[in-house]
Every structure is written in C-alpha cells, then in structure tokens.
Design a protein around this motif. Structure first.
Motif, PDB file in Angstrom:
ATOM      1  N   ARG A  15      35.570  42.033  30.446  1.00  0.00           N
ATOM      2  CA  ARG A  15      36.373  42.641  29.392  1.00  0.00           C
ATOM      3  C   ARG A  15      37.902  42.973  29.603  1.00  0.00           C
ATOM      4  O   ARG A  15      38.028  43.258  30.858  1.00  0.00           O
ATOM      5  N   ARG A  16      38.831  42.902  28.710  1.00  0.00           N
ATOM      6  CA  ARG A  16      40.211  42.953  29.072  1.00  0.00           C
ATOM      7  C   ARG A  16      40.620  43.811  27.739  1.00  0.00           C
ATOM      8  O   ARG A  16      40.052  43.753  26.568  1.00  0.00           O
ATOM      9  N   THR A  17      41.624  44.611  28.064  1.00  0.00           N
ATOM     10  CA  THR A  17      42.350  45.296  26.965  1.00  0.00           C
ATOM     11  C   THR A  17      43.347  44.338  26.203  1.00  0.00           C
ATOM     12  O   THR A  17      43.644  43.271  26.678  1.00  0.00           O
ATOM     13  N   THR A  65      35.208  38.248  35.282  1.00  0.00           N
ATOM     14  CA  THR A  65      36.058  39.245  34.343  1.00  0.00           C
ATOM     15  C   THR A  65      35.090  39.410  33.054  1.00  0.00           C
ATOM     16  O   THR A  65      34.639  38.610  32.528  1.00  0.00           O
ATOM     17  N   ALA A 104      41.896  44.504  33.246  1.00  0.00           N
ATOM     18  CA  ALA A 104      40.767  43.970  33.264  1.00  0.00           C
ATOM     19  C   ALA A 104      39.734  44.195  33.967  1.00  0.00           C
ATOM     20  O   ALA A 104      39.989  44.951  35.059  1.00  0.00           O
ATOM     21  N   ASP A 142      42.014  35.563  37.849  1.00  0.00           N
ATOM     22  CA  ASP A 142      42.021  35.282  36.355  1.00  0.00           C
ATOM     23  C   ASP A 142      43.584  35.671  36.211  1.00  0.00           C
ATOM     24  O   ASP A 142      44.069  35.382  34.904  1.00  0.00           O
ATOM     25  N   ASN A 173      38.491  37.340  41.986  1.00  0.00           N
ATOM     26  CA  ASN A 173      38.699  37.012  40.878  1.00  0.00           C
ATOM     27  C   ASN A 173      40.069  36.403  40.854  1.00  0.00           C
ATOM     28  O   ASN A 173      41.005  37.075  41.695  1.00  0.00           O
ATOM     29  N   MET A 224      36.158  43.903  35.842  1.00  0.00           N
ATOM     30  CA  MET A 224      35.456  42.933  36.411  1.00  0.00           C
ATOM     31  C   MET A 224      33.969  43.365  37.184  1.00  0.00           C
ATOM     32  O   MET A 224      34.119  44.336  37.694  1.00  0.00           O
ATOM     33  N   VAL A 267      48.048  43.516  31.234  1.00  0.00           N
ATOM     34  CA  VAL A 267      46.404  43.535  30.483  1.00  0.00           C
ATOM     35  C   VAL A 267      45.773  44.141  31.828  1.00  0.00           C
ATOM     36  O   VAL A 267      45.942  43.812  32.726  1.00  0.00           O
TER      37      VAL A 267
END
Lengths: 211, 301
Positions: free
Chosen positions: B215-217, B213, B204, B177, B175, B206, B202
């Motif tokens: 979802r993320r906070t 990814t 994440a 990102d 990843n 994965m 943030v």
C-alpha cells in the motif's frame, strides 16, 4: 572477457600453459602476468560521488536540455566514455541531471534531465545551462550515472573550475566541497561565442572500471 | 535546561552542525562548529560528556538506542564510535571515501556502515569484528535501518530498497517501484513490512520477504527525508523537507501504520532540523530545532 576475446591475463596464462610464454628465472610467472596485465590499465577510473536526493530514472533521451528562453549561462558539455584499458565504450548509457540556474531541481518533471547513449568512440554531448548553487551543497554540479556492458556502473558529479567557491584556484580549493573525491572532477570552462550568445563549454571524460 | 513551549532548550556553546537524540530519550548530542561533540543528559540538561574531534572534517553522526554509543564519521574516511559513559573509543575503522549512511542495531551490538559505493559492512561493535560485507551500490546508500530484532537490515539508494538477512548477509527481497531517490526506510514493529519514502513524495509499505508494495499513501506536498515507526508500532512519522532547499523544513506528517490514515501534522514554530529527532521509547516524537545558541527539542507527539 570482451567481445569474445581473452583478457590479457587469460591470454598470458594460456600462452604460459602451452609453452608459448616463458619467464626468466629471476621473475616468477604470476608476478609477470600481474605486471603485464597492469599495463592494460592505462587510465584511472573516474572518482565516485554521491547519488544525492534527486536522481530520477527514465529521463527522456535528448541532447538539448536548454529550452528557448531559459535563464542562465548556456552550457555545452562533451566528452567520451572509456574503460580503464583506454577503450572507448560505444554502448555506454549516461543519465545526467542537474539543478536550474537558481539551484532548483525539477522532481515533478524531467527539466534538466536526460538519458544519453554514447555514440561511436564513446562520445557524448549535450546543451544545457550552468546550474546554480543548491542551498545544501557547496558547489555547482552536474550529476552523472554511467553504465556500460562489462563495466561497473559509476555515479559521479562534474564541477566547474569557475565556481566562486574555488576562488579561482581549484587545485588548492577543490576540497572546500568535502564530497569531491578527486580534483579531476573539477573541469576547466571555455567561454565561446560573443557577448550576446556566450556559451560555456566543458569537456568531461569518464572512465569506468571493469566488472 | 530551559523549559520552552512543548519542549526544552539545551544551550550550546558553539553553533550546532548536527545533532542526534537517543530513542531511550535520555541523551542528546550535537556536533558543533568548535569541533566538539557535546552530550547532554536530558533529565537535567547537563553536559555529561565533551568529545574533541580535532581537525576531522565532520561527515555524519549516529547514536545507539540507549544513548551509550555515538558514531562520528569524517570525510577522510575515519569512523569512530565513542562510549558516552566513559568517553573512550569503542570502535574505530577507516574506509575508502566516506560514509553515506550508518545504523546501529536496536540493541547497539551491531553497526552497519556504507562507505560510498564500497560494500556495506556489518560489524560487531564490541569486538570491532567484521561480520558481513553486502554488495555496495553506485553513488552510495542513502538510508539504512535494522529491524527491531536485528534479523533484517533494510537499505535504500537512488533506485531500490533491498532487504538483507543481517545474520547471513543474504538478499531477502528487493523493491524497484520508486522513480526518484529513496531517502528513508524503517521496518514495522514486527519486521514483516518495510516502509520507504523519498523524493517521490509517496510513502510505500512493502512486504519484507517479497519486496512487493502492499500500500501507498497519497502524494505528499514535499519529499520525505526520514521515517520512524513508533515504539508501539501503531504510528508512522515522516519528516519532510522542501525540495528547493534540503535544509528548509516542512511539516512532520503522521499516519496510522495499518490503515495509512493520515493524522494531524506538526510544524515546528522554529523549523525542524530534519532526521535528527524521532520517537522515544516512552511514545513521544521529538523534533529538533537547531537554533544559533541552543538545541530545542520539541514534542510533536
């Protein structure tokens, strides 16, 4: 292989196979080829250093990191990028980042961060300010991430011989920051200009290992 | 042992440089200025072992889940694992440079060590046998973690999160990102997801098999230095720090793993010394405060 040319080892192996290179009986061919190829490595690769917590990709392309009115001693850094065979790397990319004069990193923006492309002869330069001491680190430092086609990417840090931590004798004291892997990363500082426009100049040459 | 509000204080004979707590919640250890490692039994606060570091310049430490193995690495490239129960050396290696990250598998059988930009090495601890070498990364790895079943190993550096099959050494997923250095990784309980965070502020989640990814906070106030999923697999803890000072603690933040719904944060009254506490197997999250003459272990959960 670089730019379509054979490496020294490939060239010697081919010459030997075609009879254009012979070696005396006291010297085995593989040993001769190895010894000859080692002659190509005329420069020591620059020592690595940790990437640290504040690397940020996609920094803007600018050679002027110091803004008008920025506090801190103005800094001018220049150098060249080579490979271990001593060839200047015209196409090297240098990502450079450091703290401000108080030791604070900008992680929300790109202050004191840049991406440079080496010019002809592998030369690069930028203007900034001497970074302060980050609280978790012993020494003032400038981070580098340097890449070039055909070479291993290097992450390293440049230090200042004038850092008070070295007590004026970096030869003896550079290990006071235990992450410094080589004395060569501690660079002499030249002060120029006049008392009102003083600039600290540093030269930092970088040598990359071939892939 | 001294009982203090929300925890205990373990007296240290010398200022503490670094400390670790075993997930089993039975052992804590601290490297001190007097070049000794003090190992405490948390049941009664007794020092059960003292290990002499001699003249070695301390780099980093790690502890196995059961508190039996303590790793100490030095800046001269020495890596030693001691047995807490008998004080003997269980594992020893010398590397070029020094370690930037290390992790035991949850059962303590395997050890992953990252010597700067050199290949990441996975060892069988008992036999000292090298099992795999994984590609290194320029500037060294910033974080390593095993999945609970030992099948996967997650690594982070300045640019990417990579997941390897720990048994074959093959790359499973990657990843890219994140924009800033990634400083912490942990797998979910089932190993299907890997969670990462760092100076992007943030967290994440994965997919472990694709690296995508999921979802993320929301953006946090501070960078994240350490992530830990609870033993039940339901809660995620993130130890944060203030960007202007890596040693300056910020609150420990908690989320529900599945929803990433944020739960009440914990701010230590004394300041949390990041990355050195974590979830214990009985479901408590311990934070560690390094005081001049004692190690304070506080229950944040």
């Amino acid at each position: 292989m670089q730019h379509g040319l054979l490496t020294r080892r490939e060239l010697l192996d081919r010459c030997a196979s075609l009879g254009f290179l012979t070696v005396s009986v006291s010297f085995a061919l593989p040993d001769a080829v190895t010894a000859w190829a080692e002659q190509d490595h005329v420069r020591e690769a620059t020592a690595w250093d940790e990437v640290g917590p504040f690397y940020k990709r996609n920094a803007p392309h600018t050679a002027h990191l110091r803004g008008p009115g920025d506090s801190g001693l103005p800094l001018s850094v220049s150098g060249q990028v080579f490979d271990t065979r001593g060839r200047a790397l015209d196409h090297a990319t240098l990502e450079i980042w450091h703290a401000d004069h108080l030791g604070h990193y900008d992680i929300d923006g790109y202050r004191y961060r840049t991406t440079l492309r080496a010019e002809r002869s592998g030369k690069y330069s930028f203007d900034s300010v001497i970074p302060g001491h980050y609280p978790d680190r012993v020494c003032q430092h400038v981070h580098y991430r340097v890449s070039a086609p055909g070479c291993k990417t290097l992450v390293t840090q440049m230090y200042f011989a004038t850092d008070p931590v070295f007590e004026g004798d970096p030869d003896r004291n550079y290990k006071k920051d235990p992450v410094i892997q080589s004395r060569d990363l501690v660079r002499p500082v030249t002060i120029g200009g006049n008392p009102k426009t003083m600039v600290a100049s540093v030269t930092f040459e970088i040598v990359l290992e071939p892939v | 042992v001294t009982v203090i509000p929300r925890g205990i204080a373990l007296p240290a004979p010398s200022p503490i440089v670094w400390s670790v707590v075993a997930r089993r919640g039975n052992i804590a250890a601290a490297v001190c200025n007097d070049q000794q490692i003090y190992v405490w039994a948390l049941a009664d606060g007794r020092v059960v072992r003292t290990i002499d570091l001699g003249s070695r310049e301390f780099d980093m430490a790690a502890i196995s889940n059961d508190g039996e193995l303590i790793l100490v690495a030095d800046y001269a490239g020495g890596v030693t694992v001691w047995s807490c129960s008998n004080g003997g050396v269980a594992f020893e290696q010398r590397v070029r440079g020094y370690l930037t990250a290390a992790a035991f598998s949850r059962d303590g059988r395997w050890l992953a060590i990252a010597p700067g930009p050199e290949p990441l090495r996975i060892f069988d601890v008992a036999s000292n046998r090298l099992l795999h070498e994984l590609p290194g990364t320029p500037g060294g790895f910033t974080a390593l973690t095993y999945s609970r079943d030992g099948a996967l190993i997650g690594c982070a550096d300045g640019q990417s999160v990579r997941i390897y099959d720990a048994r074959t050494g093959t790359l499973v997923a990657e990843n890219n990102d994140f924009v800033l250095s990634i400083l912490a990784v942990d797998f979910t309980r089932d190993g299907k997801h890997i969670i990462a965070a760092g100076s992007d502020k943030v967290v994440a989640v994965m997919d472990s098999l694709t690296g995508k990814t999921l979802r993320r906070t929301k953006r946090l106030a501070n960078p994240v230095f350490y992530l830990d999923v609870s033993p039940a697999g339901t809660e995620l803890a993130a130890v944060t720090f203030k960007a202007n000072n890596l040693q300056s603690p910020a609150p420990v933040t908690f989320w529900n793993v599945d929803s990433l719904q944020q739960e009440p944060a914990f701010a230590s009254p004394n300041g949390v010394h990041f990355g050195l506490g974590g979830w214990t197997e009985d479901g408590h999250f311990l934070t560690v405060s390094v005081m001049p003459s004692a190690l304070h272990l506080l229950r944040a959960r």
